[in-house]
Design an enzyme around this catalytic site. Structure first.
Site, short mmCIF file in Angstrom:
data_model
loop_
_atom_site.label_atom_id
_atom_site.label_comp_id
_atom_site.label_asym_id
_atom_site.label_seq_id
_atom_site.Cartn_x
_atom_site.Cartn_y
_atom_site.Cartn_z
N SER A 266 0.82 -1.20 0.00
CA SER A 266 0.00 0.00 0.00
C SER A 266 0.86 1.26 0.00
O SER A 266 2.08 1.20 0.16
CB SER A 266 -0.91 0.01 1.23
OG SER A 266 -0.17 0.46 2.34
N LYS A 267 0.20 2.37 -0.18
CA LYS A 267 0.89 3.66 -0.22
C LYS A 267 1.70 3.89 1.05
O LYS A 267 2.76 4.49 1.03
CB LYS A 267 -0.13 4.79 -0.33
CG LYS A 267 -0.90 4.75 -1.61
CD LYS A 267 -1.77 5.98 -1.74
CE LYS A 267 -2.51 5.91 -3.06
NZ LYS A 267 -3.18 7.11 -3.44
#
Ligand code: GLU
Length: 512
Positions: A266-267
């Site tokens: 994920s980011k």
């Protein structure tokens, strides 16, 4: 494969910086297009105005440019199907939604937010596992299927808000072929009547995406696995529109997973786990939050392309290093895995190291020189030739040019201190006398090539009854301050006679 000219699109939504998973999607599309002499298109899917982030589109374009992915048609370059930004194509979509209503594949729905909430609560109370607006519930709601024609007309004339929903067939099996996953079968019972057209006059992603793929003559939809659940609806849309004959082939790419394989990369993972998940640095315009990018971390563009290509694909051979051209030749969707690809930060560094080693010393010197100058080094040591010779010696140990300074600052500044443990152990028993002699001999040596310096040193040791091996480490510490570094006589040769003699003098006067 059909005989239509290959046309693929990368269709990001400008909702923030492009994640490396997105860059990989763009790359696979690009490789596929180039391999088949096709066209790579960049389309910006910005129909969801609430999620629009300023600067995101520019970021996407710059990230593709940096990676060497050339946009042949699309925003920023134009083309026969312009505009390529969906918000600018807004007027085009309504007719398709209306056509679906006319054909009986879609309907108007007038339900208010409160009515939708009430429906959800009702279904939850009745223990319905996934409450949704679907073939069953639609008959209890306020839409053009339950209202009379007159009522619908009146509501519309009174300006009531409405959406257009897809009328998902009640009891059908949808089968479609995915190039990576094979046959995918989904029963329509699991699908809901998705909104195709919103009350704000904008299409939703599903409608705009399918209409544009059709209008832009897209032959292959290559996108992330997160879009697989949407594919059955898209297949139904092609059918409902009567476009089945030109439906693109689908290829849903595997997810990028965290290094431990535990969930999607994920980011937030990148900066938390110490590696970038974005191609370029990004500063969130709303929060000011910074995220680091591969480019600014000192990764080479060709290394990033190579490592991304291998996240989900392999050539079936042991070759790991591929230029963009080689990737184009070798790439095929058949060799894309359907299993999630674990991101390996060490492998990413390894790739960069391989590309660093491929660079010439001249290229490396040009990259290193700005740092050297920033450090306030004496101008005589900032010549290309000197910096090149330094690079040649320190590059072996580096993954990044940014590590060069730590690996080789002693080429620019004499050591301020010497490794204590070595000095304590070795600066005794005739060592000072021996190095005084070395200093004198070096001062009278004209040929300062590594080879000759080594010969001269060994001869001096021999004459003094010293085993060269027993003083080498001390010699390194005197010259560089450190216990490890590039081959010592190469280092000495690059530093040059005057500097080495000076460093020997300094050691002789400061060490006790
Ligand atoms: N706009 C979608 C995205 O942001 C595109 C998905 C697709 O390629 O169909 O990824």
């Amino acid at each position: 494969m059909s005989d239509r000219p290959v046309r693929v699109r990368f269709a990001p939504s400008p909702t923030g910086p492009l994640h490396i998973g997105g860059v990989r999607t763009a790359l696979y599309n690009y490789l596929f297009a180039k391999k088949h002499n096709g066209t790579f298109i960049l389309r910006i899917e910005d129909t969801d105005q609430n999620r629009y982030v300023p600067g995101a589109e520019e970021y996407i374009i710059e990230a593709l440019r940096w990676c060497g992915i050339q946009i042949e048609e699309g925003v920023s370059v134009g083309g026969p199907h312009a505009p390529y930004r969906q918000s600018e194509r807004k007027a085009m979509y309504r007719q398709y939604a209306e056509k679906l209503v006319e054909l009986g594949h879609a309907y108007y729905a007038f339900d208010t937010t409160e009515e939708l909430d009430a429906m959800r609560k009702r279904l939850e109370a009745a223990k319905v596992a996934a409450p949704q607006y679907n073939a069953v519930t639609r008959s209890t709601m306020k839409n053009s299927l339950t209202l009379s024609e007159d009522e619908v007309k009146k509501l519309m004339e009174s300006g009531a808000h409405y959406v257009i929903r897809m009328k998902i067939p009640r009891n059908e099996e949808i089968r479609f072929h995915d190039v990576i996953r094979g046959w995918v079968v989904v029963h329509t019972q699991s699908l809901d009547d998705k909104v195709l057209f919103k009350s704000d006059g904008m299409p939703t992603y599903h409608l705009a995406n399918v209409v544009d793929d059709y209008l832009m003559k897209i032959t292959h939809v290559i996108r992330g696995e997160e879009w697989l659940p949407s594919a059955p609806l898209h297949v139904l849309l092609y059918r409902a529109m009567g476009w089945e004959a030109v439906m693109p082939e689908f290829a849903h790419l595997p997810l990028l997973l965290r290094p431990d394989g535990n969930g999607k990369l994920s980011k937030r993972d990148g900066d938390r786990l110490g590696f970038p998940v974005f191609p370029l640095d990004w500063k969130d315009p709303a929060t000011g939050e910074q995220s680091s990018g591969y480019r600014e971390r000192g990764y080479f563009q060709d290394a990033v392309v190579n490592l991304l290509a291998f996240l989900g694909w392999n050539p079936g051979t042991t070759q790991e290093l591929f230029s963009m051209e080689e990737l184009i030749t070798a790439f095929s969707l058949d060799r894309v895995s359907k299993h999630g690809a674990k991101f390996d930060p060490d492998k990413a560094k390894w790739y960069n190291q391989q590309y660093l080693r491929k660079k010439t010393d001249t290229e490396l010197a040009a990259l290193f020189l700005p740092t050297v100058k920033e450090k306030g080094v004496h101008v005589s040591l900032t010549t290309e030739n000197y910096v090149e010779r330094v690079c040649a010696l320190i590059k072996e140990k580096a993954h990044f040019v940014s590590e060069f300074w730590d690996l080789g600052s002693f080429f620019f500044f004499a050591p301020e201190k010497y490794d204590e443990s070595v000095i304590v152990k070795k600066w005794k028993d005739g060592a000072p006398e021996f190095f005084a002699k070395v200093k004198d001999v070096f001062a009278n040596t004209t040929d300062f090539s590594a080879h000759n310096v080594e010969a001269v040193f060994k001869k001096t040791a021999e004459e003094s009854g010293v085993a060269p091996g027993s003083v080498m480490q001390l010699f390194r510490v005197i010259v560089t301050g450190l216990t490890v570094g590039p081959i010592l006589f190469d280092t000495i040769s690059v530093l040059g006679k005057d500097e080495v003699v000076k460093r020997l003098e300094k050691a002789l006067t400061t060490l006790k």
